[in-house]
Design an enzyme around this catalytic site. Structure first.
Site, PDB file in Angstrom:
ATOM      1  N   GLU A  68      -7.599  84.961 -25.410  1.00 20.91           N
ATOM      2  CA  GLU A  68      -8.436  86.064 -24.912  1.00 20.91           C
ATOM      3  C   GLU A  68      -9.792  85.511 -24.478  1.00 20.91           C
ATOM      4  O   GLU A  68     -10.442  84.780 -25.221  1.00 20.91           O
ATOM      5  CB  GLU A  68      -8.597  87.138 -26.010  1.00 20.91           C
ATOM      6  CG  GLU A  68      -9.608  88.233 -25.709  1.00 20.91           C
ATOM      7  CD  GLU A  68      -9.345  88.990 -24.399  1.00 20.91           C
ATOM      8  OE1 GLU A  68      -8.229  89.504 -24.211  1.00 20.91           O
ATOM      9  OE2 GLU A  68     -10.277  89.056 -23.561  1.00 20.91           O
ATOM     10  N   GLY A  83      -8.530  93.537 -28.140  1.00 21.81           N
ATOM     11  CA  GLY A  83      -8.270  94.965 -27.865  1.00 21.81           C
ATOM     12  C   GLY A  83      -8.257  95.324 -26.394  1.00 21.81           C
ATOM     13  O   GLY A  83      -7.829  96.416 -26.026  1.00 21.81           O
ATOM     14  N   GLY A  84      -8.771  94.428 -25.530  1.00 20.01           N
ATOM     15  CA  GLY A  84      -8.674  94.627 -24.088  1.00 20.01           C
ATOM     16  C   GLY A  84      -9.463  95.817 -23.571  1.00 20.01           C
ATOM     17  O   GLY A  84     -10.382  96.325 -24.216  1.00 20.01           O
ATOM     18  N   GLY A 124     -12.755 110.447  -7.187  1.00 18.40           N
ATOM     19  CA  GLY A 124     -11.424 110.317  -7.795  1.00 18.40           C
ATOM     20  C   GLY A 124     -11.230 111.331  -8.904  1.00 18.40           C
ATOM     21  O   GLY A 124     -11.965 111.316  -9.887  1.00 18.40           O
ATOM     22  N   ALA A 175      -2.004 102.517 -21.910  1.00 22.54           N
ATOM     23  CA  ALA A 175      -1.976 101.642 -23.082  1.00 22.54           C
ATOM     24  C   ALA A 175      -0.631 101.706 -23.803  1.00 22.54           C
ATOM     25  O   ALA A 175      -0.090 100.678 -24.213  1.00 22.54           O
ATOM     26  CB  ALA A 175      -3.105 102.035 -24.027  1.00 22.54           C
ATOM     27  N   HIS A 177       4.469 128.918 -37.956  1.00 21.25           N
ATOM     28  CA  HIS A 177       3.548 129.938 -37.448  1.00 21.25           C
ATOM     29  C   HIS A 177       2.317 130.015 -38.350  1.00 21.25           C
ATOM     30  O   HIS A 177       2.470 129.976 -39.572  1.00 21.25           O
ATOM     31  CB  HIS A 177       4.237 131.300 -37.435  1.00 21.25           C
ATOM     32  CG  HIS A 177       3.316 132.407 -36.999  1.00 21.25           C
ATOM     33  ND1 HIS A 177       2.936 132.572 -35.680  1.00 21.25           N
ATOM     34  CD2 HIS A 177       2.675 133.370 -37.708  1.00 21.25           C
ATOM     35  CE1 HIS A 177       2.116 133.610 -35.596  1.00 21.25           C
ATOM     36  NE2 HIS A 177       1.937 134.104 -36.809  1.00 21.25           N
TER      37      HIS A 177
HETATM   38  P1  FAD Z   1      -5.906  95.229 -20.869  1.00 21.05           P
HETATM   39  O1  FAD Z   1      -6.141  96.252 -21.912  1.00 21.05           O
HETATM   40  O2  FAD Z   1      -6.684  95.318 -19.613  1.00 21.05           O
HETATM   41  O3  FAD Z   1      -6.168  93.828 -21.567  1.00 21.05           O
HETATM   42  C1  FAD Z   1      -6.125  92.643 -20.867  1.00 21.05           C
HETATM   43  C2  FAD Z   1      -6.907  91.595 -21.642  1.00 21.05           C
HETATM   44  O4  FAD Z   1      -6.686  90.340 -21.021  1.00 21.05           O
HETATM   45  C3  FAD Z   1      -8.409  91.815 -21.610  1.00 21.05           C
HETATM   46  O5  FAD Z   1      -8.921  91.739 -22.916  1.00 21.05           O
HETATM   47  C4  FAD Z   1      -8.953  90.677 -20.736  1.00 21.05           C
HETATM   48  O6  FAD Z   1     -10.226  90.227 -21.153  1.00 21.05           O
HETATM   49  C5  FAD Z   1      -7.903  89.610 -21.006  1.00 21.05           C
HETATM   50  N1  FAD Z   1      -7.785  88.614 -19.943  1.00 21.05           N
HETATM   51  C6  FAD Z   1      -7.664  88.819 -18.608  1.00 21.05           C
HETATM   52  N2  FAD Z   1      -7.518  87.651 -17.959  1.00 21.05           N
HETATM   53  C7  FAD Z   1      -7.544  86.687 -18.914  1.00 21.05           C
HETATM   54  C8  FAD Z   1      -7.430  85.273 -18.880  1.00 21.05           C
HETATM   55  N3  FAD Z   1      -7.227  84.616 -17.735  1.00 21.05           N
HETATM   56  N4  FAD Z   1      -7.523  84.595 -20.045  1.00 21.05           N
HETATM   57  C9  FAD Z   1      -7.728  85.256 -21.228  1.00 21.05           C
HETATM   58  N5  FAD Z   1      -7.839  86.578 -21.317  1.00 21.05           N
HETATM   59  C10 FAD Z   1      -7.721  87.293 -20.174  1.00 21.05           C
HETATM   60  N6  FAD Z   1      -4.672 104.426 -21.199  1.00 21.05           N
HETATM   61  C11 FAD Z   1      -4.065 105.282 -22.052  1.00 21.05           C
HETATM   62  O7  FAD Z   1      -2.888 105.133 -22.342  1.00 21.05           O
HETATM   63  N7  FAD Z   1      -4.757 106.339 -22.593  1.00 21.05           N
HETATM   64  C12 FAD Z   1      -6.057 106.561 -22.303  1.00 21.05           C
HETATM   65  O8  FAD Z   1      -6.649 107.518 -22.811  1.00 21.05           O
HETATM   66  C13 FAD Z   1      -6.704 105.684 -21.416  1.00 21.05           C
HETATM   67  N8  FAD Z   1      -8.009 105.867 -21.112  1.00 21.05           N
HETATM   68  C14 FAD Z   1      -8.631 104.977 -20.298  1.00 21.05           C
HETATM   69  C15 FAD Z   1      -9.966 105.190 -20.002  1.00 21.05           C
HETATM   70  C16 FAD Z   1     -10.639 104.317 -19.179  1.00 21.05           C
HETATM   71  C17 FAD Z   1     -12.091 104.548 -18.882  1.00 21.05           C
HETATM   72  C18 FAD Z   1      -9.943 103.186 -18.651  1.00 21.05           C
HETATM   73  C19 FAD Z   1     -10.654 102.203 -17.781  1.00 21.05           C
HETATM   74  C20 FAD Z   1      -8.613 102.964 -18.932  1.00 21.05           C
HETATM   75  C21 FAD Z   1      -7.938 103.863 -19.754  1.00 21.05           C
HETATM   76  N9  FAD Z   1      -6.592 103.703 -20.051  1.00 21.05           N
HETATM   77  C22 FAD Z   1      -5.967 104.595 -20.885  1.00 21.05           C
HETATM   78  C23 FAD Z   1      -5.794 102.589 -19.496  1.00 21.05           C
HETATM   79  C24 FAD Z   1      -5.587 101.469 -20.545  1.00 21.05           C
HETATM   80  O9  FAD Z   1      -6.834 101.032 -20.998  1.00 21.05           O
HETATM   81  C25 FAD Z   1      -4.816 100.330 -19.928  1.00 21.05           C
HETATM   82  O10 FAD Z   1      -3.625 100.811 -19.339  1.00 21.05           O
HETATM   83  C26 FAD Z   1      -4.428  99.297 -20.992  1.00 21.05           C
HETATM   84  O11 FAD Z   1      -5.588  98.786 -21.616  1.00 21.05           O
HETATM   85  C27 FAD Z   1      -3.625  98.159 -20.379  1.00 21.05           C
HETATM   86  O12 FAD Z   1      -3.297  97.242 -21.358  1.00 21.05           O
HETATM   87  P2  FAD Z   1      -3.010  95.719 -21.019  1.00 21.05           P
HETATM   88  O13 FAD Z   1      -2.703  95.065 -22.332  1.00 21.05           O
HETATM   89  O14 FAD Z   1      -2.038  95.607 -19.933  1.00 21.05           O
HETATM   90  O15 FAD Z   1      -4.385  95.136 -20.432  1.00 21.05           O
END
Ligand code: FAD
Length: 468
Positions: free
Chosen positions: A36, A42-43, A183, A323, A447
């Site tokens: 990471e 936690g992304g 949007g 997520a 209920h």
């Molecule tokens: P991510 O969560 O984007 O994680 C990717 C990780 O990879 C990041 O930590 C990044 O730093 C790391 N990374 C990237 N490139 C590299 C690299 N080369 N080397 C090392 N690390 C790297 N989804 C829901 O289901 N419910 C919600 O309520 C919701 N609300 C949201 C609200 C907002 C404002 C936003 C922006 C998004 C929301 N989402 C929601 C969408 C959700 O956050 C994403 O769909 C989800 O986080 C995707 O998960 P992922 O594991 O694919 O990637």
């Protein structure tokens, strides 16, 4: 520098896709490295997405309720004041606690966390760079889970001050006078609602003629009416054509098709038109990992990229950027790699907009069912006819069921109303088990609960609702 022994699995990206894949693989006995680039795990979801947005939605709703919504309950609060700094600090604390929790989970599951930017570096190898220092991880399997980034529009490039992405909009230190949101999807409507409740004038500009593009039309229309009642101004069927900063104000030109352009003056604009996969600097091209037409990594049903040993999940690949979708894929890929039959049912992934009322759905909309030539019937129950909703004082909205006209199998469930995000779980389970509307109608619902609206809507499919 070499990390030493080879891993069974290296995961790039510690979002909900990546960290869940890492845990499941470790549970199944694999030696796992999780790479990471950010200091916190936690992304997007935990740091700048799902969690901080829901923390602010909760706080701003409480603020609005205590300012305007308690009198009808006979509660007269002296004065409601906003302490935005404290609200933001609480949000940050929620995020911190949860991300620290993920770090503990990694320790518990003996997943090695490697901090740095990872990229494919040849067969079975990941190069990791941190502060100019390079190291190499060797692994039998590599899962790409690098997620996504906010998408820009050419007429409004992000500048971090006037033109914001969701990330900056989650951390403003002052309530804007006028926030324009471009949007009307989940992110735009949620963050627009937060700042509207805290006192900003909010105008939402949407290219399509309705809000929430993926939603059932009737349900989206009901949400639209609620948002307008809350004071959000909606400019549907409109696009931002240009932007100019004059005297510390942003002047936007907005126009609908065949309409005269209109000038909108504001202090901030949130561009929430979707997200793009974070495919850059992952070494994809050099490794010959293919992208599809939309720029996402192309994978087969088992998340294989076509390059031996390299897999991809989450926002990087096709499907809704959610997520819980990423998490399910994380589990499925780990199970597949350990010889089990990992599987994701893409037909039962719920989508939610956490506005008030909330909008939640699973399965096909009425429009989609008809477009697929499926004969369908619908049943509706309005929350006005639900005792619990009346007690809560939150009786806007409805439950709408779509079922197959011949087999009665449930095709889709659409809810706009209080706690729709929780209510949808029953519908997801019903679809997962191929239930009919009759199954729902014959299930006892306690209920008084909001869930009775699901039963009533199921009864309404057969025109025999009791309270409707
Ligand atoms: P991510 O969560 O984007 O994680 C990717 C990780 O990879 C990041 O930590 C990044 O730093 C790391 N990374 C990237 N490139 C590299 C690299 N080369 N080397 C090392 N690390 C790297 N989804 C829901 O289901 N419910 C919600 O309520 C919701 N609300 C949201 C609200 C907002 C404002 C936003 C922006 C998004 C929301 N989402 C929601 C969408 C959700 O956050 C994403 O769909 C989800 O986080 C995707 O998960 P992922 O594991 O694919 O990637």
């Amino acid at each position: 520098m070499d990390t030493g022994g080879a891993f069974d699995l290296a995961v790039i990206g510690a979002g909900p896709g990546g960290y869940v894949a890492a845990i499941r693989a470790a549970q199944l006995g694999m030696k796992v490295a999780l790479i990471e680039q950010e200091s916190r795990l936690g992304g997007t979801c935990l740091n700048v997405g799902c969690i901080p947005s829901k923390a602010l939605l909760e706080s701003s709703e409480l603020f609005q309720r205590s300012a305007n919504g308690l009198q009808e309950h006979g509660i007269v609060a002296a004065r409601t004041e906003l302490d935005l700094g404290r609200m933001m600090a609480r949000k940050d604390q929620v995020v911190r606690q949860l991300t620290e929790g993920i770090a503990l989970l990694m320790k518990k599951n003996r997943v090695k966390v490697v901090n740095g930017r990872g990229a494919l570096a040849g067969e079975g190898r990941v190069g990791v760079v941190r502060n100019g220092q390079a190291q190499e991880i060797r692994a039998k399997h590599i899962v790409l889970a690098a997620g996504s980034l906010p998408a820009e529009i050419p007429s409004l490039p992000f500048d971090g001050h006037y033109v914001l992405s969701s990330t900056e909009t989650l951390s403003l230190n002052k309530v804007p006078d006028h926030l324009v949101v471009v949007g009307a999807g989940a992110v735009g409507l949620e963050l627009g609602s937060v700042w509207r409740r805290l006192g900003a004038k909010v105008t939402v500009v949407e290219m399509l003629p309705h809000v929430v593009p993926f939603a059932d039309r009737q349900v989206a229309k009901a949400l639209e009416r609620s948002l307008i009642r809350q004071g959000l101004e909606l400019r549907l069927g409109c696009q931002v054509q240009g932007a100019e900063v004059r005297e510390d104000r942003l002047h936007l030109t907005v126009a609908g098709r065949d309409e005269q352009p209109e000038a909108l003056e504001c202090d901030k604009v949130l561009v929430a038109v979707g997200r793009r996969p974070a495919t850059q600097r992952l070494g994809l091209q050099e490794s010959r990992v293919r992208l599809d037409r939309t720029g996402r990594i192309e994978v087969d049903g088992a998340f294989r990229t076509g390059v031996p040993g390299v897999y991809a999940i989450g926002d990087l690949i096709r499907g809704p950027m959610l997520a819980h979708k990423a998490e399910e894929e994380g589990i499925a890929v780990a199970e597949t790699l350990s010889g089990r039959s990992g599987h994701v049912n893409y037909e039962t992934i719920p989508s939610i907009v956490y506005t008030a009322p909330e909008l939640a759905q699973v399965g096909l909309t009425e429009e989609e069912a008809k477009a697929q030539g499926l004969p369908c019937r619908t049943g509706r129950c309005y929350f006005k006819a639900n005792g619990r909703a009346r007690c809560l004082g939150e009786d806007e909205g409805m439950v709408k069921l779509v079922s197959h006209a011949e087999t009665d199998r449930l095709l889709g469930v659409h809810i706009v109303g209080p706690r729709a995000s929780e209510l949808i779980a029953e519908a997801v389970l019903a679809l997962e088990f191929h239930a009919s509307s009759e199954d729902l109608a014959r299930t006892t619902h306690a209920h008084p609960t909001l869930s009775e609206a699901l039963k009533e809507a199921a009864l309404a499919v057969d025109r025999r609702s009791i309270h409707g």
